[in-house]
Design a protein around this motif. Structure first.
Motif, PDB file in Angstrom:
ATOM      1  N   ALA A 178     111.567   8.076  29.215  1.00 55.05           N
ATOM      2  CA  ALA A 178     112.018   9.308  29.840  1.00 55.05           C
ATOM      3  C   ALA A 178     111.507   8.972  31.219  1.00 55.05           C
ATOM      4  N   HIS A 179     112.464   9.188  32.377  1.00 53.68           N
ATOM      5  CA  HIS A 179     112.045   8.802  33.572  1.00 53.68           C
ATOM      6  C   HIS A 179     111.970  10.192  34.351  1.00 53.68           C
ATOM      7  N   VAL A 180     111.000  10.698  35.077  1.00 54.06           N
ATOM      8  CA  VAL A 180     111.105  11.674  35.920  1.00 54.06           C
ATOM      9  C   VAL A 180     110.483  11.846  37.340  1.00 54.06           C
ATOM     10  N   ASN A 181     110.685  12.453  38.311  1.00 49.74           N
ATOM     11  CA  ASN A 181     110.162  12.119  39.462  1.00 49.74           C
ATOM     12  C   ASN A 181     109.118  12.847  39.760  1.00 49.74           C
ATOM     13  N   ALA A 182     107.992  12.012  40.152  1.00 51.50           N
ATOM     14  CA  ALA A 182     106.698  12.244  40.043  1.00 51.50           C
ATOM     15  C   ALA A 182     106.417  13.372  41.164  1.00 51.50           C
ATOM     16  N   HIS A 183     107.007  13.149  42.395  1.00 48.36           N
ATOM     17  CA  HIS A 183     106.526  13.850  43.527  1.00 48.36           C
ATOM     18  C   HIS A 183     107.098  15.384  43.172  1.00 48.36           C
ATOM     19  N   ALA A 184     108.562  15.617  42.490  1.00 49.45           N
ATOM     20  CA  ALA A 184     108.852  16.807  42.100  1.00 49.45           C
ATOM     21  C   ALA A 184     108.083  17.552  41.194  1.00 49.45           C
ATOM     22  N   LEU A 185     106.997  16.964  40.389  1.00 47.22           N
ATOM     23  CA  LEU A 185     106.136  17.626  39.337  1.00 47.22           C
ATOM     24  C   LEU A 185     104.679  17.645  39.937  1.00 47.22           C
ATOM     25  N   GLY A 186     104.666  17.204  41.361  1.00 47.19           N
ATOM     26  CA  GLY A 186     103.356  17.546  41.994  1.00 47.19           C
ATOM     27  C   GLY A 186     102.367  16.343  42.253  1.00 47.19           C
ATOM     28  N   PHE A 187     102.995  15.331  41.495  1.00 40.57           N
ATOM     29  CA  PHE A 187     102.024  14.111  41.391  1.00 40.57           C
ATOM     30  C   PHE A 187     102.362  12.967  42.482  1.00 40.57           C
ATOM     31  N   ALA A 188     101.273  12.217  42.943  1.00 40.40           N
ATOM     32  CA  ALA A 188     101.342  11.120  44.051  1.00 40.40           C
ATOM     33  C   ALA A 188     101.178   9.817  43.255  1.00 40.40           C
ATOM     34  N   VAL A 189     100.951   9.776  41.998  1.00 44.93           N
ATOM     35  CA  VAL A 189     100.687   8.668  40.898  1.00 44.93           C
ATOM     36  C   VAL A 189      99.189   7.997  41.490  1.00 44.93           C
ATOM     37  N   THR A 190      98.354   8.698  41.431  1.00 46.54           N
ATOM     38  CA  THR A 190      96.969   8.054  41.849  1.00 46.54           C
ATOM     39  C   THR A 190      96.068   8.279  40.757  1.00 46.54           C
ATOM     40  N   PRO A 191      95.113   7.405  40.509  1.00 50.51           N
ATOM     41  CA  PRO A 191      94.263   7.328  39.359  1.00 50.51           C
ATOM     42  C   PRO A 191      93.320   8.835  38.947  1.00 50.51           C
ATOM     43  N   ASP A 192      93.175   9.443  39.970  1.00 50.67           N
ATOM     44  CA  ASP A 192      92.598  10.878  39.864  1.00 50.67           C
ATOM     45  C   ASP A 192      93.374  11.754  39.085  1.00 50.67           C
ATOM     46  N   GLU A 193      94.749  11.507  39.003  1.00 52.00           N
ATOM     47  CA  GLU A 193      95.818  12.634  38.595  1.00 52.00           C
ATOM     48  C   GLU A 193      95.857  12.186  36.984  1.00 52.00           C
ATOM     49  N   ALA A 194      95.483  10.745  36.443  1.00 52.88           N
ATOM     50  CA  ALA A 194      95.660  10.410  35.174  1.00 52.88           C
ATOM     51  C   ALA A 194      95.904  11.375  33.969  1.00 52.88           C
ATOM     52  N   ARG A 195      94.728  12.200  33.981  1.00 59.21           N
ATOM     53  CA  ARG A 195      94.719  13.219  32.603  1.00 59.21           C
ATOM     54  C   ARG A 195      96.012  14.153  32.766  1.00 59.21           C
ATOM     55  N   ASP A 196      95.905  14.721  34.023  1.00 61.32           N
ATOM     56  CA  ASP A 196      97.041  15.743  34.214  1.00 61.32           C
ATOM     57  C   ASP A 196      98.267  15.298  33.746  1.00 61.32           C
ATOM     58  N   MET A 197      98.619  13.852  34.282  1.00 62.01           N
ATOM     59  CA  MET A 197      99.767  13.108  34.089  1.00 62.01           C
ATOM     60  C   MET A 197     100.064  13.066  32.471  1.00 62.01           C
ATOM     61  N   CYS A 198      99.011  12.771  31.987  1.00 63.25           N
ATOM     62  CA  CYS A 198      99.174  12.617  30.451  1.00 63.25           C
ATOM     63  C   CYS A 198      99.550  13.912  29.695  1.00 63.25           C
ATOM     64  N   LEU A 199      98.838  14.988  30.036  1.00 57.02           N
ATOM     65  CA  LEU A 199      99.284  16.448  29.461  1.00 57.02           C
ATOM     66  C   LEU A 199     100.668  16.684  29.879  1.00 57.02           C
ATOM     67  N   THR A 200     101.064  16.486  30.939  1.00 59.95           N
ATOM     68  CA  THR A 200     102.395  16.692  31.308  1.00 59.95           C
ATOM     69  C   THR A 200     103.481  16.085  30.831  1.00 59.95           C
ATOM     70  N   GLY A 201     103.016  14.643  30.723  1.00 57.70           N
ATOM     71  CA  GLY A 201     103.825  13.690  30.069  1.00 57.70           C
ATOM     72  C   GLY A 201     104.089  14.099  28.660  1.00 57.70           C
ATOM     73  N   GLN A 202     103.130  14.688  27.987  1.00 61.65           N
ATOM     74  CA  GLN A 202     103.381  14.694  26.280  1.00 61.65           C
ATOM     75  C   GLN A 202     104.258  15.937  26.517  1.00 61.65           C
ATOM     76  N   LYS A 203     104.215  16.887  27.031  1.00 60.16           N
ATOM     77  CA  LYS A 203     105.142  18.130  27.113  1.00 60.16           C
ATOM     78  C   LYS A 203     106.439  17.710  27.238  1.00 60.16           C
ATOM     79  N   ILE A 204     106.845  16.991  28.430  1.00 62.40           N
ATOM     80  CA  ILE A 204     108.029  16.308  28.684  1.00 62.40           C
ATOM     81  C   ILE A 204     108.583  15.564  27.345  1.00 62.40           C
ATOM     82  N   LYS A 205     107.778  14.758  26.906  1.00 63.05           N
ATOM     83  CA  LYS A 205     108.061  13.740  25.799  1.00 63.05           C
ATOM     84  C   LYS A 205     108.827  14.578  24.555  1.00 63.05           C
ATOM     85  N   ALA A 206     107.816  15.780  24.164  1.00 64.77           N
ATOM     86  CA  ALA A 206     108.229  16.583  23.320  1.00 64.77           C
ATOM     87  C   ALA A 206     109.636  17.175  23.208  1.00 64.77           C
TER      88      ALA A 206
END
Length: 341
Positions: free
Chosen positions: A176-204
């Motif tokens: 699944a492909h999503v717009n990172a900026h629309a979800l509030g992410f700049a795709v930087t290493p400090d965001e990794a954990r929040d991206m994981c939690l958000t990604g698992q919700k989207i995946k489900a």
């Protein structure tokens, strides 16, 4: 020392993503194709995957590849990809690791300056063009299996996030492909954990609301990974983009993700964002790079598809034995939810 079983393992990573290669300990398993061998391992020998990937020998970010004799006479070697929650048909970073290991260890003879190597993954034959110098594989460029789009610009409802627009694709695994900026992410290493939690919700949510079944193999179904995509920019060399890919049980791929790059190329081509032959520089959350191209177009069961090529480099990090003492309380390893989501 008394071991009831042992495996020879060559440590390796491609663009930061670990893809260790099991070169000894399993001679072969039943199956007329590599996909059938993968199914046999999953049904009858899953303890091997757990032993080498779970703690205390492995970690959440570790993948492995089991070398096996090829079934197709066109291939020089076969491999089955072992990941933390599944056996994927294909993995780009793991393929780069396998090609590097078999050439640098002499399992397959290296020919400088270019070794053309055909390997058999569960997803099919993969041709690798390996640039070699002084015994080192400096780049592996492989031609992937056809990549295609399932859905474009579909709105799904995600608890806690609301409406999220997604594309879905197949590039060897399903994304699944999503717009990172629309979800509030700049795709930087400090965001990794929040991206994981958000990604698992989207995946489900995607797997509940959208159907993604491979049209030629119904055993390949469901989204495994979520790609948080940064904006695309045009440069004199081609197109460039950044992304972070939440994979499997919920962690970030350290590499730009080879099958994810393939899926992204399929989506980009479908949207008119890249042409055949154009260079795509794909940057990971860890600032590592794969170079992708749409080599040509094709169809898969009537769907428009692309033939992608992906180029990257891998490095051997260790060589050793994994063993199991018969009194070890963790013959299949163990996982704890502090880091294993």
């Amino acid at each position: 020392m008394r071991w009831s079983r042992s495996f020879t393992v060559v440590g390796c990573h491609a663009a930061g993503e670990v893809g260790n290669v099991i070169t000894g300990g399993v001679r072969d398993v039943p199956g007329q194709t590599m996909f059938e061998k993968m199914e046999y391992l999953q049904a009858n020998c899953d303890d091997i995957r757990k032993l080498v990937l779970f703690e205390p020998r492995g970690a959440p970010y570790v993948n492995a590849n089991l070398l096996l004799p090829a079934c197709d006479p066109a291939a020089e070697i076969g491999y089955v990809i072992l990941e933390s929650t599944e056996y994927p048909p294909m993995s780009g970073s793991n393929t780069i690791c396998v090609a590097t290991v078999v050439l640098e260890t002499g399992i397959v003879p290296m020919r400088e300056p270019l070794t053309v190597l055909t390997m058999e993954a569960p997803g099919g034959l993969i041709e690798c063009r390996c640039t070699c110098k002084d015994g080192k594989v400096e780049q592996v460029e492989f031609t992937n299996r056809p990549a295609f789009v399932y859905d474009l610009d579909r709105d799904i409802e995600v608890p806690g996030l609301g409406t999220v627009r997604v594309d879905t694709s197949y590039g060897g695994m399903t994304y699944a492909h999503v717009n990172a900026h629309a979800l509030g992410f700049a795709v930087t290493p400090d965001e990794a954990r929040d991206m994981c939690l958000t990604g698992q919700k989207i995946k489900a949510a995607v797997n509940e609301q959208l159907a993604t079944v491979h049209p030629e193999n119904s055993k390949i179904f469901g989204v495994s990974n979520v790609i948080f995509e940064g904006p695309l920019t045009r440069t004199p060399e081609g197109v460039e983009g950044r992304s972070g890919t939440v994979v499997l049980h919920g962690r970030l791929d350290r590499s730009p993700c080879g099958t994810g790059t393939s899926g992204r190329l399929a989506v980009m081509h479908a949207k008119g964002q890249i042409g055949v032959g154009e260079r795509f520089k794909h940057v990971s959350i860890a600032d590592t790079v794969f170079i992708g191209r749409v080599q040509s177009t094709t169809t898969v069961a009537g769907r428009d598809a692309v033939i992608p090529t992906i180029a990257g480099q891998a490095w051997i990090t260790s060589m050793g034995q994994y063993g199991l003492d018969p009194t070890d309380p963790y013959p299949e390893g163990h996982i704890i939810s502090d880091v294993w989501f």
